[in-house]
Write an enzyme that holds these catalytic residues in place. Structure first.
Site: not given
Ligand SMILES: *Cc1c(COP(=O)(O)O)cnc(C)c1O
Length: 369
Positions: A35, A130, A260, A308
């Protein structure tokens, strides 16, 4: 000449880290999580680095389709499932597995004719709060899903809130595993529990975490999920080296300030180097004085405020530094977790925030710059 700032992606380290994940969970199949543009490494590089994974898991439907275009033929899993009923036909057409975490998603599957069977991961909320069905609602959700003609395999899935801390005072992994077991009791199907933190603790938790699939993310990119032990302790290698060069050197006298806000004031004569890298490249603006950085192979630290396009570093330990000296912001020789910790964040955020303007290439460790 392009700007000297560059992110080098180490595909060999990605392969190595996947092998480490497999060694931690030898009985499990592995979804490599790609992802967020493969945690900032680039989706296609994620696909190449994890070509030996059993599947690729991600969030974005359009990137799932992109993986198919790029030629990925093994399973793909959408970790949040679909966002709209109009996505359902895509699952069948491109053979994409979807997470199902709420009744609305079950309805989307019920109301759309599936002309080819799909596999789903049904998510249980074991305390993260969640996504997912609570353990006492889970069997009902499963039965309703089971009744949909187009749904083939249903894998049971949950996600740990505190896998990095075995004895968390509020919610332990063992408690989440207990709730999960109670919720899936008597239901057929494979199981998927562990993220990186769960995988890295498999040795400790082997009995409790016996499951069919693991879902490592951050560990595959050479970062740790937290919890005190370092990437090196776990045998993980950096997969992204952010490197640049010194583009100017300033000689300071006592009382001179830098950048800055004039936050840093020299207490005596010293040299500072100006590095071509700033927060618009993804370097954390909050990195305080003392955040580690490597110049010509020598460890030194950030001085003054990160701006920046530039940042300034203390050249006291590197008297021979010059314009063109090599700088490592993180990666090879400097764990991203260290830079993140100094800046009050986690390696995940730094990787994912790598800005589009940063040039990216591929290379083994020691070959960047
Ligand atoms: C992002 C995610 C993972 C991976 O998590 P890490 O902490 O990066 O290993 C696994 N399962 C789900 C559902 C996720 O959203």
């Amino acid at each position: 000449m392009p700007r000297p700032l560059c992110a080098t992606i180490h595909l060999d380290s990605m392969q190595h880290n996947l092998a480490r994940a497999r060694a931690c969970a030898p009985q499990s199949k592995a979804w490599a999580v790609v992802k967020a543009n493969a945690y900032g490494h680039g989706l296609e590089r994620g696909m190449k680095g994890f070509v030996l994974a059993d599947g690729l898991a991600l969030i974005e439907t359009e990137n799932a389709l992109r993986l198919r275009e790029l030629g990925w033929i093994k399973p793909i899993l959408l970790l949040e499932g679909i966002f709209d009923a109009s996505d359902v036909p895509l699952l069948a057409e491109h053979n994409i597995n979807s997470t199902v975490h709420c009744l609305e998603q079950i309805r989307m599957l019920e109301y759309t004719q599936l002309y080819r069977p799909i596999d789903v991961h049904l998510k249980m909320n074991t305390g993260m709060n969640r996504l997912g069905f609570r353990p006492d609602e889970y069997a009902a959700a499963y039965k309703r899903l089971r009744a949909i003609p187009g749904v083939r395999n249903i894998t049971h899935m949950t996600h740990f809130a505190n896998a990095d801390e075995l004895e968390h005072p509020r919610l332990t992994i063992s408690e989440q595993v207990r709730r999960f077991r109670a919720g899936v009791e008597g239901l057929a199907g494979e199981r998927s529990l562990s993220n990186s933190a769960g995988v890295l603790h498999q040795e400790v938790l082997a009995q409790e975490l016996q499951n069919d699939w693991v879902r490592p993310g951050i560990m595959l990119y050479g970062g740790t999920p937290g919890g005190g032990r370092t990437a090196h302790d776990f045998g993980l290698r950096p997969t992204m080296t952010l490197s640049s060069e010194i583009i100017a050197i300033q000689q300071l006298e006592a009382g001179d300030t830098v950048g800055y806000g004039s936050r840093f004031e020299a207490s005596g004569p010293m040299q500072v180097g100006v590095v071509a890298c700033g927060y618009a490249d993804g370097y954390p603006r909050h990195a305080p004085h003392g955040t580690p950085v490597i110049v010509d192979g020598v460890r030194t630290s950030v001085v003054g405020r990160v701006s920046m396009d530039m940042m300034t570093v203390d050249l006291t330990p590197i008297p021979n530094a010059r314009v063109g000296s090599k700088v490592t912001l993180w990666g090879d020789g400097l764990p991203i977790d260290e830079v993140a910790a100094a800046s009050g964040t986690i390696g995940y955020e730094l990787m994912c925030a790598l800005a589009p303007r940063v040039r990216v290439n591929e290379g083994r460790m020691g070959t960047h710059g």
